[in-house]
Design an enzyme around this catalytic site. Structure first.
Site, short mmCIF file in Angstrom:
data_model
loop_
_atom_site.label_atom_id
_atom_site.label_comp_id
_atom_site.label_asym_id
_atom_site.label_seq_id
_atom_site.Cartn_x
_atom_site.Cartn_y
_atom_site.Cartn_z
N SER A 37 -14.20 -21.44 -11.24
CA SER A 37 -14.80 -21.73 -9.94
C SER A 37 -14.86 -20.52 -9.00
O SER A 37 -15.62 -20.54 -8.04
CB SER A 37 -14.05 -22.87 -9.25
OG SER A 37 -12.75 -22.47 -8.89
N HIS A 87 -9.18 -21.19 -3.85
CA HIS A 87 -10.56 -21.07 -3.35
C HIS A 87 -10.59 -20.25 -2.07
O HIS A 87 -9.56 -20.05 -1.42
CB HIS A 87 -11.17 -22.45 -3.08
CG HIS A 87 -11.69 -23.11 -4.33
ND1 HIS A 87 -12.17 -24.40 -4.32
CD2 HIS A 87 -11.84 -22.67 -5.60
CE1 HIS A 87 -12.57 -24.72 -5.54
NE2 HIS A 87 -12.37 -23.69 -6.33
N ASP A 112 -15.57 -27.54 -0.98
CA ASP A 112 -14.66 -28.57 -1.49
C ASP A 112 -14.82 -29.84 -0.66
O ASP A 112 -15.17 -29.79 0.52
CB ASP A 112 -13.21 -28.07 -1.43
CG ASP A 112 -12.99 -26.85 -2.32
OD1 ASP A 112 -13.84 -26.59 -3.20
OD2 ASP A 112 -11.98 -26.17 -2.14
#
Length: 148
Positions: A37, A87, A112
């Site tokens: 990701s 992230h 997200d």
């Protein structure tokens, strides 16, 4: 055994204890990347080097110091995932006096699903300039052991 040999044995034991403590503390600052990701910033199997919000009660950084562009590790358990997520912070919002962080994987098309609160933030990836500090590919062994 002479007194000289006893001293050497104590020194060796102390040396081993120091090495074990060093490895344990270093391991607390490393995390294997389990997904793609965040590509191309880092890849599955890379190790990221972290600073922690709390390490045995010592604060290395405060979640209040997180800014847009930082890459954080946060606990998403119960929100949308089963564990920690690494992230990037893309926005910071203040809602009713509470600071919330909007996060997104660099490779993901959307942010997200839930914002992150300060108490969910566990670590921040150390960066040099704009580049995260990583050890490429070393984490594959850890992922294999964990069955990921």
């Amino acid at each position: 055994m002479t007194d000289k040999n006893k001293g050497t044995s104590k020194k060796e034991i102390i040396g081993y204890i120091i090495r074990i403590l060093f490895v344990f503390l270093a391991a607390q600052h490393l995390s294997a990347v389990v997904s793609g990701s965040m590509e191309p910033s880092f890849y599955r199997g890379d190790i990221v080097v972290l600073e922690k919000t709390s390490l045995f009660g010592l604060e290395e950084f405060s979640p209040d110091d997180v800014k847009v562009g930082d890459i954080i590790v946060y606990d998403s358990t119960g929100a949308w995932n089963k564990g920690d997520v690494i992230h990037r912070v893309i926005d910071i919002q203040n809602i009713n006096g509470t600071t919330l962080y909007v996060t997104k994987g660099d490779h993901n098309p959307v942010h997200d699903p839930f914002p992150v609160s300060s108490n969910q933030i566990k670590d921040r990836v150390i960066t040099i300039g704009d580049s995260p500090l990583i050890i490429p590919k070393v984490g594959y062994f850890s992922l294999w052991i964990k069955g990921l």
